[in-house]
Motif scaffolding. Sequence first.
Motif, PDB file in Angstrom:
ATOM      1  N   SER A 173      -0.155   4.696  -6.720  1.00 53.29           N
ATOM      2  CA  SER A 173       0.244   5.388  -8.034  1.00 53.29           C
ATOM      3  C   SER A 173       1.615   4.519  -8.620  1.00 53.29           C
ATOM      4  O   SER A 173       2.273   3.934  -7.744  1.00 53.29           O
ATOM      5  N   MET A 174       1.889   4.827  -9.857  1.00 56.45           N
ATOM      6  CA  MET A 174       3.238   4.410 -10.179  1.00 56.45           C
ATOM      7  C   MET A 174       4.403   4.871  -9.584  1.00 56.45           C
ATOM      8  O   MET A 174       5.297   4.032  -9.474  1.00 56.45           O
ATOM      9  N   GLU A 175       4.421   5.988  -9.211  1.00 54.29           N
ATOM     10  CA  GLU A 175       5.537   6.786  -8.572  1.00 54.29           C
ATOM     11  C   GLU A 175       5.666   6.273  -7.228  1.00 54.29           C
ATOM     12  O   GLU A 175       6.735   5.804  -6.695  1.00 54.29           O
ATOM     13  N   THR A 176       4.702   5.471  -6.343  1.00 51.43           N
ATOM     14  CA  THR A 176       4.847   4.805  -5.285  1.00 51.43           C
ATOM     15  C   THR A 176       5.510   3.428  -5.528  1.00 51.43           C
ATOM     16  O   THR A 176       6.464   3.134  -4.776  1.00 51.43           O
ATOM     17  N   VAL A 177       4.975   2.767  -6.423  1.00 54.06           N
ATOM     18  CA  VAL A 177       5.740   1.462  -6.815  1.00 54.06           C
ATOM     19  C   VAL A 177       7.011   1.568  -7.235  1.00 54.06           C
ATOM     20  O   VAL A 177       7.934   1.045  -6.563  1.00 54.06           O
ATOM     21  N   GLN A 223       0.683  -1.205  -0.003  1.00 58.71           N
ATOM     22  CA  GLN A 223      -0.204  -0.039  -0.111  1.00 58.71           C
ATOM     23  C   GLN A 223       0.743   1.367  -0.084  1.00 58.71           C
ATOM     24  O   GLN A 223       0.075   2.357  -0.385  1.00 58.71           O
ATOM     25  N   HIS A 224       2.092   1.095   0.336  1.00 54.46           N
ATOM     26  CA  HIS A 224       3.009   2.340   0.613  1.00 54.46           C
ATOM     27  C   HIS A 224       4.285   2.055   0.003  1.00 54.46           C
ATOM     28  O   HIS A 224       4.829   1.022  -0.228  1.00 54.46           O
ATOM     29  N   GLU A 225       5.038   3.235  -0.236  1.00 54.36           N
ATOM     30  CA  GLU A 225       6.387   3.195  -0.833  1.00 54.36           C
ATOM     31  C   GLU A 225       7.273   2.079   0.147  1.00 54.36           C
ATOM     32  O   GLU A 225       8.163   1.321  -0.539  1.00 54.36           O
ATOM     33  N   LEU A 248       5.200  -5.949 -12.256  1.00 54.65           N
ATOM     34  CA  LEU A 248       3.993  -6.032 -13.038  1.00 54.65           C
ATOM     35  C   LEU A 248       3.132  -4.699 -12.831  1.00 54.65           C
ATOM     36  O   LEU A 248       2.412  -4.820 -11.277  1.00 54.65           O
ATOM     37  N   PRO A 249       3.411  -3.582 -13.241  1.00 53.46           N
ATOM     38  CA  PRO A 249       2.610  -2.475 -12.617  1.00 53.46           C
ATOM     39  C   PRO A 249       1.190  -2.500 -12.654  1.00 53.46           C
ATOM     40  O   PRO A 249       0.672  -1.945 -11.564  1.00 53.46           O
ATOM     41  N   GLU A 250       0.458  -3.309 -13.620  1.00 54.51           N
ATOM     42  CA  GLU A 250      -0.645  -3.242 -13.763  1.00 54.51           C
ATOM     43  C   GLU A 250      -1.278  -3.792 -12.401  1.00 54.51           C
ATOM     44  O   GLU A 250      -2.459  -3.534 -12.032  1.00 54.51           O
ATOM     45  N   GLY A 251      -0.618  -4.871 -11.928  1.00 52.73           N
ATOM     46  CA  GLY A 251      -0.998  -5.445 -10.614  1.00 52.73           C
ATOM     47  C   GLY A 251      -1.081  -4.437  -9.411  1.00 52.73           C
ATOM     48  O   GLY A 251      -1.795  -4.806  -8.350  1.00 52.73           O
TER      49      GLY A 251
END
Length: 389
Positions: free
Chosen positions: A155-159, A116-118, A145-148
Amino acid sequence: MLRTAIGVSLCGFAACAAVGLDTRELAANPSVVYAPGTYPNVSTDFIRALPKIEHHMHIEGALSPELLFKLAERNNVTSLSAGNFSTPDTLWERYRNWDGLADFVAVSEQEMVVFQHERDYEDLAYSYLERSHYDGLVYAEVNFLPEGHISRGISMETVIRGLRRGLERGKTDFDIDTQLFACFSKTHNHTRTRATIDKLAPFAQAGDIIGLGAAGNEDGFPPSEFSDLYSYARSVGFQHFTIHAGETGPPSYVREAAFDLNLTRIDHAISARSEPELLRQLAEKDVFVTVCRLSNVLLGVDGQVADAPLREFLDAGVKFSLNTDDPTFLGGSILTVYLKVQEAFGFDVATWERIVSNSIDGSWTTDEHKDSLRRKLEAVMRQWDGKEL
């Protein structure tokens, strides 16, 4: 070997006993891989000393039950018990005894909610390097896998920031160099995937991620079907590309990946072994293959480790690396993979030098970094010059 939309594999479908692995014991006590007598016919000293490079590792597949429950507690996730497991021990048992595809999908989808978090992504990436440094891992190209994740509102940035922070912390503590790339699911429609590529593009342009791959079910998804997505990704700043092909798909899928998509890296490519002319063409084009030996066995692609076309690849001049795929669900670290391959094939020192040297050549890194990796390999070879395994 991603089979689901959330980025982990079905490695648990076959018992780990098929390749002599106990997932729980290996994860809790990595030294068991190297324990005297575990591989009586293998020079474990030499195999462990080899500088190992990994190109095919889905970071979601490195999530251990222990970390899963730690993140669940941190993020107040209480839904895990719905999957009929409530402790790391019971989850390890599930990993050894999947009850079909629906069971696996249900469990793995539940697991992803703990991210859920960075900091969660940071801990995942760091845990992979913490486990792997014992094995002699010196460089890894880690995919996610970003879509998951973004489909759950992350957010993409968090991942990406979280994963990169974990990898950077691992570099500081364990001196393992890494790079990060993204992998989309073949089963998603192209409009959705293109939107994901758009979200990834700024990170590719900034150098935070270095490439793009595609994974998922091969049946009915020939590589040529994705030519528009690869062309688009090239146009928005992605530099390197790969695709899962020829794991369960026919040799024609490997050919399409190499020549229709014009790729110089292919993940798996096992089915190419049935066509010597295709192997010759791959070698001539200098296509690099990422082999996931334990994954292939545990998923039923091959019956045993010795069935891999490694000698065929070597004879044809096809360069390849050895990889874990999804280390937690396989119960196989990169050292385990190397040891199992040596146990099955009995390669000599010169052949291992060639395999590792080819792994360096196939890496998405700078020439300067490749030279540094070669020096590490040369140091090991000097120690073992003239010795037999």
